[in-house]
Motif scaffolding. Structure first.
Motif, PDB file in Angstrom:
ATOM      1  N   ASN A   5      -3.258   0.581  -4.021  1.00 42.20           N
ATOM      2  CA  ASN A   5      -3.482   1.990  -4.035  1.00 42.20           C
ATOM      3  C   ASN A   5      -1.711   2.719  -4.090  1.00 42.20           C
ATOM      4  OD1 ASN A   5      -4.654   4.563  -4.247  1.00 42.20           O
ATOM      5  ND2 ASN A   5      -4.485   4.824  -2.124  1.00 42.20           N
ATOM      6  N   ALA A   6      -1.021   2.005  -4.915  1.00 39.37           N
ATOM      7  CA  ALA A   6       0.423   2.360  -5.204  1.00 39.37           C
ATOM      8  C   ALA A   6       0.411   3.368  -6.477  1.00 39.37           C
ATOM      9  CB  ALA A   6       1.451   1.131  -5.204  1.00 39.37           C
ATOM     10  N   LYS A   7       1.906   3.585  -6.722  1.00 43.04           N
ATOM     11  CA  LYS A   7       2.030   4.317  -7.951  1.00 43.04           C
ATOM     12  C   LYS A   7       3.161   3.238  -8.775  1.00 43.04           C
ATOM     13  CE  LYS A   7       1.335   8.802  -6.102  1.00 43.04           C
ATOM     14  NZ  LYS A   7       1.968  10.258  -6.067  1.00 43.04           N
ATOM     15  N   LEU A   8       2.928   3.279 -10.033  1.00 44.20           N
ATOM     16  CA  LEU A   8       4.061   2.924 -11.056  1.00 44.20           C
ATOM     17  C   LEU A   8       4.044   3.858 -11.939  1.00 44.20           C
ATOM     18  CD1 LEU A   8       5.351   0.194 -12.143  1.00 44.20           C
ATOM     19  CD2 LEU A   8       3.233  -0.340 -13.160  1.00 44.20           C
ATOM     20  N   VAL A   9       5.491   3.911 -12.482  1.00 36.40           N
ATOM     21  CA  VAL A   9       5.954   4.910 -13.450  1.00 36.40           C
ATOM     22  C   VAL A   9       7.001   3.679 -14.365  1.00 36.40           C
ATOM     23  CG1 VAL A   9       7.266   6.734 -14.283  1.00 36.40           C
ATOM     24  CG2 VAL A   9       5.506   6.803 -12.445  1.00 36.40           C
ATOM     25  N   LEU A  10       7.154   3.951 -15.724  1.00 37.13           N
ATOM     26  CA  LEU A  10       7.976   3.342 -16.481  1.00 37.13           C
ATOM     27  C   LEU A  10       8.848   4.146 -17.094  1.00 37.13           C
ATOM     28  CD1 LEU A  10       5.480   0.841 -18.552  1.00 37.13           C
ATOM     29  CD2 LEU A  10       6.555   0.367 -16.361  1.00 37.13           C
TER      30      LEU A  10
ATOM     31  N   PRO B 221       0.740  -1.233  -0.096  1.00 34.93           N
ATOM     32  CA  PRO B 221      -0.068   0.002   0.145  1.00 34.93           C
ATOM     33  C   PRO B 221       0.999   1.440   0.006  1.00 34.93           C
ATOM     34  CG  PRO B 221      -0.659  -1.704   1.534  1.00 34.93           C
ATOM     35  CD  PRO B 221       0.454  -2.101   0.916  1.00 34.93           C
ATOM     36  N   GLN B 222       0.459   2.125  -0.847  1.00 34.53           N
ATOM     37  CA  GLN B 222       1.115   3.365  -1.074  1.00 34.53           C
ATOM     38  C   GLN B 222       2.580   3.219  -1.671  1.00 34.53           C
ATOM     39  OE1 GLN B 222      -0.833   6.179  -0.486  1.00 34.53           O
ATOM     40  NE2 GLN B 222      -2.450   4.654  -0.104  1.00 34.53           N
ATOM     41  N   ALA B 223       3.004   2.425  -2.091  1.00 36.53           N
ATOM     42  CA  ALA B 223       4.307   2.014  -2.606  1.00 36.53           C
ATOM     43  C   ALA B 223       4.536   2.792  -3.858  1.00 36.53           C
ATOM     44  CB  ALA B 223       4.881   0.605  -3.058  1.00 36.53           C
ATOM     45  N   LYS B 224       5.797   3.281  -4.205  1.00 39.67           N
ATOM     46  CA  LYS B 224       6.284   3.870  -5.333  1.00 39.67           C
ATOM     47  C   LYS B 224       7.149   3.094  -6.009  1.00 39.67           C
ATOM     48  CE  LYS B 224       5.347   8.381  -3.232  1.00 39.67           C
ATOM     49  NZ  LYS B 224       6.198   9.716  -2.813  1.00 39.67           N
ATOM     50  N   LEU B 225       6.745   2.663  -7.231  1.00 37.80           N
ATOM     51  CA  LEU B 225       7.552   1.977  -8.018  1.00 37.80           C
ATOM     52  C   LEU B 225       7.940   2.147  -9.336  1.00 37.80           C
ATOM     53  CD1 LEU B 225       8.818  -1.294  -7.988  1.00 37.80           C
ATOM     54  CD2 LEU B 225       6.499  -1.775  -9.259  1.00 37.80           C
ATOM     55  N   LEU B 226       9.393   2.471  -9.611  1.00 35.69           N
ATOM     56  CA  LEU B 226       9.894   3.011 -11.018  1.00 35.69           C
ATOM     57  C   LEU B 226      10.432   1.643 -11.795  1.00 35.69           C
ATOM     58  CD1 LEU B 226      12.413   5.763 -11.478  1.00 35.69           C
ATOM     59  CD2 LEU B 226      12.291   3.735 -12.882  1.00 35.69           C
ATOM     60  N   LEU B 227       9.779   1.191 -12.594  1.00 32.81           N
ATOM     61  CA  LEU B 227      10.123  -0.046 -13.437  1.00 32.81           C
ATOM     62  C   LEU B 227      10.955   0.653 -14.653  1.00 32.81           C
ATOM     63  CD1 LEU B 227       9.941  -3.076 -13.760  1.00 32.81           C
ATOM     64  CD2 LEU B 227       7.960  -2.859 -15.008  1.00 32.81           C
TER      65      LEU B 227
ATOM     66  N   GLU C 260      15.046  10.505 -13.808  1.00 36.25           N
ATOM     67  CA  GLU C 260      14.914  11.682 -12.987  1.00 36.25           C
ATOM     68  C   GLU C 260      13.273  12.076 -13.118  1.00 36.25           C
ATOM     69  OE1 GLU C 260      17.433  11.322 -14.952  1.00 36.25           O
ATOM     70  OE2 GLU C 260      19.040  11.053 -13.744  1.00 36.25           O
ATOM     71  N   ALA C 261      12.832  11.979 -14.465  1.00 33.61           N
ATOM     72  CA  ALA C 261      11.477  12.506 -14.426  1.00 33.61           C
ATOM     73  C   ALA C 261      10.579  11.608 -14.183  1.00 33.61           C
ATOM     74  CB  ALA C 261      11.265  12.672 -16.317  1.00 33.61           C
ATOM     75  N   ALA C 262      10.855   9.918 -13.911  1.00 31.54           N
ATOM     76  CA  ALA C 262       9.864   9.149 -13.262  1.00 31.54           C
ATOM     77  C   ALA C 262      10.200   9.441 -11.945  1.00 31.54           C
ATOM     78  CB  ALA C 262      10.448   7.742 -13.756  1.00 31.54           C
ATOM     79  N   GLN C 263      11.167   9.662 -11.245  1.00 32.34           N
ATOM     80  CA  GLN C 263      11.055   9.983  -9.775  1.00 32.34           C
ATOM     81  C   GLN C 263      10.120  11.240  -9.617  1.00 32.34           C
ATOM     82  OE1 GLN C 263      15.504  10.297  -9.455  1.00 32.34           O
ATOM     83  NE2 GLN C 263      15.462   8.241  -8.433  1.00 32.34           N
ATOM     84  N   ALA C 264      10.558  12.331 -10.503  1.00 33.63           N
ATOM     85  CA  ALA C 264       9.566  13.695 -10.304  1.00 33.63           C
ATOM     86  C   ALA C 264       8.028  13.190 -10.177  1.00 33.63           C
ATOM     87  CB  ALA C 264       9.935  14.439 -11.252  1.00 33.63           C
ATOM     88  N   ALA C 265       7.741  12.232 -11.238  1.00 34.43           N
ATOM     89  CA  ALA C 265       6.270  11.916 -11.470  1.00 34.43           C
ATOM     90  C   ALA C 265       5.720  11.067 -10.304  1.00 34.43           C
ATOM     91  CB  ALA C 265       6.111  10.953 -12.617  1.00 34.43           C
ATOM     92  N   LEU C 266       6.585  10.380  -9.677  1.00 38.68           N
ATOM     93  CA  LEU C 266       6.341   9.630  -8.240  1.00 38.68           C
ATOM     94  C   LEU C 266       6.287  10.523  -6.899  1.00 38.68           C
ATOM     95  CD1 LEU C 266       8.164   6.237  -9.221  1.00 38.68           C
ATOM     96  CD2 LEU C 266       5.672   6.652  -8.931  1.00 38.68           C
ATOM     97  N   ALA C 267       6.760  11.664  -6.978  1.00 32.22           N
ATOM     98  CA  ALA C 267       6.882  12.393  -5.707  1.00 32.22           C
ATOM     99  C   ALA C 267       5.615  12.973  -5.380  1.00 32.22           C
ATOM    100  CB  ALA C 267       7.899  13.586  -6.197  1.00 32.22           C
TER     101      ALA C 267
ATOM    102  N   PHE D  71      -2.217  -1.067 -24.360  1.00 31.24           N
ATOM    103  CA  PHE D  71      -1.473  -1.226 -22.958  1.00 31.24           C
ATOM    104  C   PHE D  71      -0.988   0.166 -22.360  1.00 31.24           C
ATOM    105  CE2 PHE D  71      -0.560  -5.694 -21.548  1.00 31.24           C
ATOM    106  CZ  PHE D  71      -1.780  -6.363 -22.349  1.00 31.24           C
ATOM    107  N   LEU D  72      -0.582   1.001 -23.450  1.00 27.11           N
ATOM    108  CA  LEU D  72       0.137   2.156 -23.465  1.00 27.11           C
ATOM    109  C   LEU D  72      -0.631   3.192 -22.638  1.00 27.11           C
ATOM    110  CD1 LEU D  72       2.663   3.665 -24.149  1.00 27.11           C
ATOM    111  CD2 LEU D  72       1.554   4.737 -26.116  1.00 27.11           C
ATOM    112  N   HIS D  73      -2.103   3.293 -22.691  1.00 27.91           N
ATOM    113  CA  HIS D  73      -2.685   4.226 -21.993  1.00 27.91           C
ATOM    114  C   HIS D  73      -3.020   3.921 -20.316  1.00 27.91           C
ATOM    115  CE1 HIS D  73      -6.097   1.417 -22.932  1.00 27.91           C
ATOM    116  NE2 HIS D  73      -6.623   1.723 -21.700  1.00 27.91           N
ATOM    117  N   HIS D  74      -2.601   2.786 -20.180  1.00 23.71           N
ATOM    118  CA  HIS D  74      -2.671   2.407 -18.473  1.00 23.71           C
ATOM    119  C   HIS D  74      -1.659   2.922 -17.875  1.00 23.71           C
ATOM    120  CE1 HIS D  74      -6.044  -0.359 -18.978  1.00 23.71           C
ATOM    121  NE2 HIS D  74      -5.372  -1.240 -20.232  1.00 23.71           N
ATOM    122  N   PHE D  75      -0.222   3.207 -18.509  1.00 26.20           N
ATOM    123  CA  PHE D  75       1.017   3.433 -17.874  1.00 26.20           C
ATOM    124  C   PHE D  75       1.443   4.764 -17.914  1.00 26.20           C
ATOM    125  CE2 PHE D  75       0.994  -1.240 -18.777  1.00 26.20           C
ATOM    126  CZ  PHE D  75       1.382  -1.783 -17.696  1.00 26.20           C
TER     127      PHE D  75
END
Length: 110
Positions: A71-76, A38-44, A103-110, A92-96
């Motif tokens: 209820n976590a967050k995922l950014v590719l 729950p609430q995890a932030k994942l950068l794949l 750096e941009a992915a980390q900012a998106a997860l902040a 699939f693209l519209h899901h992610f």
């Protein structure tokens, strides 16, 4: 397939190196699913992935669903153009959320 997991601030950064196919997709899923809490932030980070089979796409979809349930967050990031095209064609693209850099992915997860 090489899977490297590091923690950057409160973000789990999963770097994949190699092809994601029928053999490696279950291995990736096994490594990623325990990170989705729950609430995890994942950068794949797919920067080291040149090829992804349909099994890899299923792995991404399973990850996406688990992220939603927790209820976590995922950014590719690092998604090769060929993989991005396949994700677009399959819907699939519209899901992610996809970012062009770590750096941009980390900012998106902040």
């Amino acid at each position: 397939m090489e899977i490297t997991i590091t923690t950057l601030n409160d973000v789990q950064h999963v770097l994949l190196t190699g092809d994601v196919d029928g053999k490696s997709a279950p291995e990736v899923l096994e490594a990623v699913l325990p990170l989705i809490t729950p609430q995890a932030k994942l950068l794949l980070d797919l920067g080291g992935v040149a090829y992804m089979s349909s099994a890899g796409l299923r792995m991404l979809l399973s990850t996406f669903r688990q992220v939603g349930m927790q209820n976590a967050k995922l950014v590719l990031t690092g998604v090769a153009e060929e993989i991005r095209d396949t994700m677009s064609i399959t819907g699939f693209l519209h899901h992610f959320t996809i970012c062009d850099s770590v750096e941009a992915a980390q900012a998106a997860l902040a």
